[in-house]
Design a protein around this motif. Structure first.
Motif, PDB file in Angstrom:
ATOM      1  N   SER A  69      70.898 -24.587  52.996  1.00  0.00           N
ATOM      2  CA  SER A  69      70.720 -24.253  54.412  1.00  0.00           C
ATOM      3  C   SER A  69      71.380 -25.279  55.324  1.00  0.00           C
ATOM      4  O   SER A  69      71.701 -24.970  56.474  1.00  0.00           O
ATOM      5  CB  SER A  69      69.232 -24.113  54.749  1.00  0.00           C
ATOM      6  OG  SER A  69      68.554 -25.359  54.714  1.00  0.00           O
ATOM      7  N   ARG A 127      67.996 -15.644  46.373  1.00  0.00           N
ATOM      8  CA  ARG A 127      68.284 -16.985  45.872  1.00  0.00           C
ATOM      9  C   ARG A 127      69.272 -17.710  46.791  1.00  0.00           C
ATOM     10  O   ARG A 127      70.241 -17.115  47.263  1.00  0.00           O
ATOM     11  CB  ARG A 127      68.856 -16.917  44.458  1.00  0.00           C
ATOM     12  CG  ARG A 127      67.873 -16.353  43.443  1.00  0.00           C
ATOM     13  CD  ARG A 127      68.300 -16.634  42.014  1.00  0.00           C
ATOM     14  NE  ARG A 127      67.374 -16.025  41.069  1.00  0.00           N
ATOM     15  CZ  ARG A 127      66.216 -16.544  40.722  1.00  0.00           C
ATOM     16  NH1 ARG A 127      65.836 -17.704  41.262  1.00  0.00           N
ATOM     17  NH2 ARG A 127      65.429 -15.935  39.861  1.00  0.00           N
ATOM     18  N   PRO A 128      69.046 -18.994  47.005  1.00  0.00           N
ATOM     19  CA  PRO A 128      70.005 -19.770  47.808  1.00  0.00           C
ATOM     20  C   PRO A 128      71.270 -20.049  47.009  1.00  0.00           C
ATOM     21  O   PRO A 128      71.255 -20.059  45.770  1.00  0.00           O
ATOM     22  CB  PRO A 128      69.245 -21.070  48.080  1.00  0.00           C
ATOM     23  CG  PRO A 128      68.331 -21.223  46.896  1.00  0.00           C
ATOM     24  CD  PRO A 128      67.913 -19.812  46.540  1.00  0.00           C
ATOM     25  N   GLN A 186      67.501 -21.188  55.964  1.00  0.00           N
ATOM     26  CA  GLN A 186      67.283 -20.902  54.549  1.00  0.00           C
ATOM     27  C   GLN A 186      67.480 -19.408  54.300  1.00  0.00           C
ATOM     28  O   GLN A 186      66.976 -18.568  55.048  1.00  0.00           O
ATOM     29  CB  GLN A 186      65.878 -21.330  54.132  1.00  0.00           C
ATOM     30  CG  GLN A 186      65.686 -22.840  54.152  1.00  0.00           C
ATOM     31  CD  GLN A 186      64.304 -23.260  53.715  1.00  0.00           C
ATOM     32  OE1 GLN A 186      63.538 -22.464  53.178  1.00  0.00           O
ATOM     33  NE2 GLN A 186      63.973 -24.520  53.936  1.00  0.00           N
ATOM     34  N   VAL A 191      67.156 -24.853  48.043  1.00  0.00           N
ATOM     35  CA  VAL A 191      67.062 -23.946  49.190  1.00  0.00           C
ATOM     36  C   VAL A 191      67.251 -24.707  50.497  1.00  0.00           C
ATOM     37  O   VAL A 191      67.775 -24.159  51.479  1.00  0.00           O
ATOM     38  CB  VAL A 191      65.719 -23.185  49.179  1.00  0.00           C
ATOM     39  CG1 VAL A 191      64.535 -24.089  49.506  1.00  0.00           C
ATOM     40  CG2 VAL A 191      65.761 -21.991  50.125  1.00  0.00           C
ATOM     41  N   GLN A 194      59.891 -24.639  49.297  1.00  0.00           N
ATOM     42  CA  GLN A 194      59.907 -23.344  49.968  1.00  0.00           C
ATOM     43  C   GLN A 194      58.910 -23.268  51.115  1.00  0.00           C
ATOM     44  O   GLN A 194      57.829 -23.864  51.063  1.00  0.00           O
ATOM     45  CB  GLN A 194      59.566 -22.226  48.978  1.00  0.00           C
ATOM     46  CG  GLN A 194      60.682 -21.827  48.044  1.00  0.00           C
ATOM     47  CD  GLN A 194      60.300 -20.585  47.266  1.00  0.00           C
ATOM     48  OE1 GLN A 194      59.925 -20.676  46.100  1.00  0.00           O
ATOM     49  NE2 GLN A 194      60.384 -19.436  47.905  1.00  0.00           N
ATOM     50  N   TYR A 239      61.525 -17.448  45.747  1.00  0.00           N
ATOM     51  CA  TYR A 239      62.405 -16.750  46.696  1.00  0.00           C
ATOM     52  C   TYR A 239      62.237 -15.231  46.659  1.00  0.00           C
ATOM     53  O   TYR A 239      63.166 -14.486  46.971  1.00  0.00           O
ATOM     54  CB  TYR A 239      63.876 -17.103  46.430  1.00  0.00           C
ATOM     55  CG  TYR A 239      64.119 -18.547  46.099  1.00  0.00           C
ATOM     56  CD1 TYR A 239      63.820 -19.543  47.034  1.00  0.00           C
ATOM     57  CD2 TYR A 239      64.629 -18.936  44.869  1.00  0.00           C
ATOM     58  CE1 TYR A 239      64.036 -20.885  46.734  1.00  0.00           C
ATOM     59  CE2 TYR A 239      64.853 -20.276  44.566  1.00  0.00           C
ATOM     60  CZ  TYR A 239      64.551 -21.243  45.495  1.00  0.00           C
ATOM     61  OH  TYR A 239      64.758 -22.567  45.199  1.00  0.00           O
TER      62      TYR A 239
END
Length: 339
Positions: free
Chosen positions: A292, A275-276, A128, A288, A241, A259
């Motif tokens: 990943s 931020r993803p 992540q 997120v 998260q 995040y």
């Protein structure tokens, strides 16, 4: 360059995100899908353009020209499917948890080693974006020597709605989200020297535990507290998260909601939002996590092509050991010292 060809074994919930995750990468192609319920394999194949469909894993392996298999089935099927693939000389990518017990996980790693095939676990939480950034800042030395950490995944998200089989597991939260959280602890802080764990079942409609707390002394002498819960109704929902705080000799880090990474030293606090990447196929509630998957599978693809990858079966076995030693600690109400 010729693409690596693979088959997906299992076409349930997570296959709908692992397949598009692979499709974000160059040099790899899913050519076949297996599910014991053929109609489910047909649906996934139609969605993602997979040309071949099977309801027999034996037939798939016999008929398809493959480089590896991606096993995305329930944990109790991982060992027999992986053994079948390994005996045919195929490399293996496997969903977590590796297997339903420590003994079976050890056997799986041993089989792959004996057959000379590569073996990876699709363990994506350490990939992540906020977790990777926290590791980068911590390793820069800005907070000095880390001596204490807290890694938290506490939520009231209705996880059983989209994965109802989880409610039937005798061992739930440590094997499910605990596999992720304890792997994040290893990624950030190294190996554990000892641990003490407590568990509880708050939701009476499930079989396994939905709360676990693991206190670890790491080999580098820092203390790490890992907490996980699907029974926590908190002021602000953090799902999906992982929240992290790290205290060091010269400052601290806090990975908080939305995040946000906060770095505090004698000079004050600096905040940065990590931020993803958001993909069009990703579920916004899992953004997120789904981003990943791509980064994890990119690293695995590097390993499949002969490079070094992080989440090998041998490495993930250390996370599996933490999971089952945590159960042992909770059952015996005792401190467990690790080799």
């Amino acid at each position: 360059m010729e693409k690596l060809k693979f088959a997906i074994f299992g076409t349930g919930f997570w296959a709908n995100f692992q397949i598009p995750g692979w499709q974000e990468l160059e040099g790899v192609q899913c050519v076949a899908a297996y599910n014991r319920t053929r109609s489910k394999a047909e649906k996934l194949a139609q969605t993602f353009g997979i040309p071949a469909i099977y309801d027999s894993p034996e037939a798939l392996i016999a008929n398809e020209d493959l480089d590896f298999v991606d096993i995305c089935t329930n944990a109790e099927t991982h060992l027999p499917l992986a053994k079948m693939a390994a005996e045919h000389g195929l490399d293996i990518v496997c969903q977590k948890p590796m297997a339903p017990s420590l003994l079976e996980s050890q056997e799986l790693v041993s089989i792959c080693s004996a057959q000379g095939v590569k073996f990876f676990i699709n363990e994506n939480f350490r990939w992540q974006a906020p977790i990777r950034k926290l590791k980068e800042v911590m390793d820069s030395g800005v907070i000095g020597t880390a001596f204490k950490a807290r890694v938290s995944f506490c939520s009231a998200f209705p996880v059983f709605d989209n994965q109802p089989f989880l409610a039937e597991l005798d061992h739930f939260i440590l094997t499910d989200i605990g596999s992720h959280v304890l792997d994040v602890c290893r990624f950030l802080f190294g190996e554990a020297q000892s641990l003490y764990c407590t568990t509880r079942r708050i939701n009476k409609n499930i079989r396994g535990e939905d709360v676990a707390n693991v206190l670890m002394k790491m080999q580098n002498q820092m203390t790490c507290f890992a907490e996980m819960s699907y029974a926590s109704k908190l002021e602000k929902e953090s799902f999906p998260q992982v929240l992290v705080s790290v205290e060091g000799s010269r400052g601290s880090l806090a990975l908080t909601h939305d995040y946000t990474l906060k770095t505090t030293t004698s000079g004050g606090t600096v905040s940065e939002v990590i931020r993803p990447k958001v993909y069009p196929w990703a579920d916004p509630e899992y953004a997120v996590v789904h981003s990943s998957i791509v980064d994890c599978q990119r690293d695995i693809l590097k390993g499949l092509k002969g490079g070094e990858a992080e989440t090998t079966g041998a490495d993930n076995l250390k996370t599996v050991e933490l999971v089952w030693k945590s159960y042992e600690s909770a059952e015996e109400d005792m401190l467990i010292r690790l080799d």
